[in-house]
Design an enzyme around this catalytic site. Structure first.
Site, mmCIF file in Angstrom:
data_model
loop_
_atom_site.group_PDB
_atom_site.id
_atom_site.type_symbol
_atom_site.label_atom_id
_atom_site.label_comp_id
_atom_site.label_asym_id
_atom_site.label_seq_id
_atom_site.Cartn_x
_atom_site.Cartn_y
_atom_site.Cartn_z
ATOM 1 N N LYS A 29 0.841 -1.217 0.000
ATOM 2 C CA LYS A 29 0.000 0.000 0.000
ATOM 3 C C LYS A 29 0.868 1.257 0.000
ATOM 4 C CE LYS A 29 -2.036 -0.996 3.938
ATOM 5 N NZ LYS A 29 -1.295 -2.241 4.273
ATOM 6 N N ARG A 143 11.465 -5.336 4.987
ATOM 7 C CA ARG A 143 11.297 -3.896 4.753
ATOM 8 C C ARG A 143 12.297 -3.066 5.568
ATOM 9 N NH1 ARG A 143 5.557 -1.858 5.247
ATOM 10 N NH2 ARG A 143 5.680 -3.096 7.134
ATOM 11 N N ARG A 176 11.118 -1.014 11.003
ATOM 12 C CA ARG A 176 10.029 -0.539 11.857
ATOM 13 C C ARG A 176 9.894 -1.421 13.095
ATOM 14 N NH1 ARG A 176 4.936 0.361 7.969
ATOM 15 N NH2 ARG A 176 3.955 -0.797 9.650
ATOM 16 N N ARG A 187 -0.773 -8.388 13.738
ATOM 17 C CA ARG A 187 -1.172 -7.363 12.747
ATOM 18 C C ARG A 187 -2.066 -7.980 11.669
ATOM 19 N NH1 ARG A 187 4.277 -4.947 10.723
ATOM 20 N NH2 ARG A 187 2.931 -3.809 9.294
HETATM 21 P P1 AP5 Z 1 4.805 -1.529 1.834
HETATM 22 O O1 AP5 Z 1 4.461 -0.719 0.644
HETATM 23 O O2 AP5 Z 1 5.569 -0.865 2.938
HETATM 24 O O3 AP5 Z 1 3.500 -2.302 2.383
HETATM 25 P P2 AP5 Z 1 2.214 -1.775 3.151
HETATM 26 O O4 AP5 Z 1 1.027 -2.453 2.568
HETATM 27 O O5 AP5 Z 1 2.213 -0.276 3.208
HETATM 28 O O6 AP5 Z 1 2.511 -2.422 4.558
HETATM 29 P P3 AP5 Z 1 2.434 -1.827 6.015
HETATM 30 O O7 AP5 Z 1 3.070 -2.864 6.887
HETATM 31 O O8 AP5 Z 1 3.014 -0.437 6.079
HETATM 32 O O9 AP5 Z 1 0.945 -1.783 6.275
HETATM 33 P P4 AP5 Z 1 0.267 -1.660 7.614
HETATM 34 O O10 AP5 Z 1 -1.126 -1.436 7.200
HETATM 35 O O11 AP5 Z 1 0.516 -2.787 8.547
HETATM 36 O O12 AP5 Z 1 1.058 -0.432 8.320
HETATM 37 P P5 AP5 Z 1 0.656 1.067 8.645
HETATM 38 O O13 AP5 Z 1 1.880 1.860 8.646
HETATM 39 O O14 AP5 Z 1 -0.513 1.513 7.834
HETATM 40 O O15 AP5 Z 1 5.632 -2.800 1.296
HETATM 41 C C1 AP5 Z 1 6.085 -3.801 2.186
HETATM 42 C C2 AP5 Z 1 7.453 -4.307 1.714
HETATM 43 O O16 AP5 Z 1 7.292 -5.014 0.492
HETATM 44 C C3 AP5 Z 1 8.480 -3.200 1.440
HETATM 45 O O17 AP5 Z 1 9.740 -3.656 1.834
HETATM 46 C C4 AP5 Z 1 8.420 -3.005 -0.077
HETATM 47 O O18 AP5 Z 1 9.671 -2.583 -0.597
HETATM 48 C C5 AP5 Z 1 8.051 -4.401 -0.553
HETATM 49 N N1 AP5 Z 1 7.180 -4.405 -1.725
HETATM 50 C C6 AP5 Z 1 6.106 -3.601 -1.947
HETATM 51 N N2 AP5 Z 1 5.513 -3.911 -3.105
HETATM 52 C C7 AP5 Z 1 6.219 -4.963 -3.612
HETATM 53 C C8 AP5 Z 1 6.093 -5.750 -4.807
HETATM 54 N N3 AP5 Z 1 5.105 -5.514 -5.693
HETATM 55 N N4 AP5 Z 1 6.977 -6.734 -5.024
HETATM 56 C C9 AP5 Z 1 7.977 -6.977 -4.119
HETATM 57 N N5 AP5 Z 1 8.159 -6.261 -2.986
HETATM 58 C C10 AP5 Z 1 7.281 -5.268 -2.729
HETATM 59 O O19 AP5 Z 1 0.095 0.894 10.155
HETATM 60 C C11 AP5 Z 1 0.955 0.568 11.222
HETATM 61 C C12 AP5 Z 1 0.164 0.541 12.522
HETATM 62 O O20 AP5 Z 1 -0.382 1.848 12.785
HETATM 63 C C13 AP5 Z 1 -1.061 -0.398 12.537
HETATM 64 O O21 AP5 Z 1 -0.698 -1.718 12.895
HETATM 65 C C14 AP5 Z 1 -1.961 0.290 13.587
HETATM 66 O O22 AP5 Z 1 -1.528 0.009 14.883
HETATM 67 C C15 AP5 Z 1 -1.717 1.765 13.326
HETATM 68 N N6 AP5 Z 1 -2.666 2.363 12.349
HETATM 69 C C16 AP5 Z 1 -2.345 2.898 11.129
HETATM 70 N N7 AP5 Z 1 -3.452 3.362 10.517
HETATM 71 C C17 AP5 Z 1 -4.498 3.109 11.355
HETATM 72 C C18 AP5 Z 1 -5.899 3.331 11.259
HETATM 73 N N8 AP5 Z 1 -6.450 3.916 10.171
HETATM 74 N N9 AP5 Z 1 -6.680 2.925 12.291
HETATM 75 C C19 AP5 Z 1 -6.147 2.348 13.393
HETATM 76 N N10 AP5 Z 1 -4.818 2.102 13.540
HETATM 77 C C20 AP5 Z 1 -3.994 2.482 12.539
#
Ligand code: AP5
Length: 234
Positions: A29, A143, A176, A187
């Site tokens: 994402k 990552r 992270r 998660r």
């Molecule tokens: P990446 O693009 O970083 O993946 P992502 O889907 O963004 O994964 P996240 O782990 O950031 O999602 P998340 O929802 O758990 O975290 P968030 O920060 O929102 O890609 C992942 C890896 O794969 C990278 O190394 C990249 O290089 C690689 N990659 C990407 N695409 C690829 C491809 N096509 N092929 C190969 N490799 C690839 O949330 C973190 C925490 O914050 C949550 O757990 C929660 O506690 C809190 N939080 C955030 N938002 C909310 C909300 N709205 N409500 C409540 N709590 C929230």
């Protein structure tokens, strides 16, 4: 990273409606939301990045969110909704924005629908990142993020040119706190329980587009630009 080129398209003038990226942790994402936002010249609004900034600055919000994030749970809706309402009022959002990791519960999605109406925005288009769960652990544990600009790398799939340093600004890369293997299970469980139902919610509203997120970064980016462009047609 040259992103519009990776998407294989011309930069488009304007995003005609907000775009949401929905999918499990590690689906890509953040990688794709940043790319799309750059392509359209609009802000990339990641609630995860906003929360991590609060945590690193030690704000009251950050102190409340930190233990929740470390457990792999969702931060309470009340905190997230206030953060989003404040953010989309800023002038840089007037031509649209890309959400990454928001909304994450049906309550957040309902609130967002009202907020967009109030501000005169169209209802959102949702990129549903569909991926083989077997790929997620490698993506998450591999990552690394730039401490300076937040650029996302992967030691297995997308390594930087110089190990440990960002290609863009030379910043140090870090893992992270919630990317350790033991936090990944909680998660993913939080996603299945609280966030996955959003796909059905937006599908019913006709706003969901399934994206095959198992493909390469460039292939996924191309698919997304095609979907967004198609949705612009009258
Ligand atoms: P990446 O693009 O970083 O993946 P992502 O889907 O963004 O994964 P996240 O782990 O950031 O999602 P998340 O929802 O758990 O975290 P968030 O920060 O929102 O890609 C992942 C890896 O794969 C990278 O190394 C990249 O290089 C690689 N990659 C990407 N695409 C690829 C491809 N096509 N092929 C190969 N490799 C690839 O949330 C973190 C925490 O914050 C949550 O757990 C929660 O506690 C809190 N939080 C955030 N938002 C909310 C909300 N709205 N409500 C409540 N709590 C929230």
């Amino acid at each position: 990273m040259e992103t519009a080129g990776a998407a294989g398209t011309h930069p488009l003038e304007r995003l005609h409606r907000p775009v949401i990226f929905l999918g499990p942790p590690g689906a890509g994402k953040g990688t794709q939301a940043k790319e799309l936002a750059r392509c359209f010249g609009v802000p990339h609004l990641s609630t995860g990045d906003m929360l991590r900034e609060h945590v690193s600055k030690g704000t009251p919000l950050g102190l409340e969110a930190e233990p929740v994030m470390k457990r792999g749970d969702l931060v309470p809706d009340s905190i997230i909704l206030k953060m989003i309402a404040d953010r989309i009022e800023r002038a840089d959002c007037s031509h649209g924005f890309v959400f990454d990791g928001f909304p994450r519960t049906v309550a957040q999605a309902q609130y967002l629908g009202e907020l967009l109406k109030q501000h005169g925005f169209k209802q959102p288009l949702v990129m549903h990142m569909v991926i083989d769960p077997g790929l997620l652990l490698r993506r998450i544990t591999g990552r690394r993020m730039c401490k300076v600009g937040g650029e996302i790398y992967n030691i297995y799939e997308r390594p930087p040119k110089v190990a440990g340093h960002c290609d863009n600004d030379g910043g140090e890369l870090e893992q992270r706190a919630d990317d350790r293997e033991e936090i990944v299970g909680p998660r993913l469980a939080a996603y299945e329980k609280q966030t996955a139902p959003l796909a059905a919610y937006y599908r019913r509203l006709g706003r969901l587009r399934d994206i095959d997120a198992s493909k390469s970064v460039d292939e996924v980016a191309k698919l997304i630009v095609e979907v967004v462009s198609a949705a612009r047609q009258p």
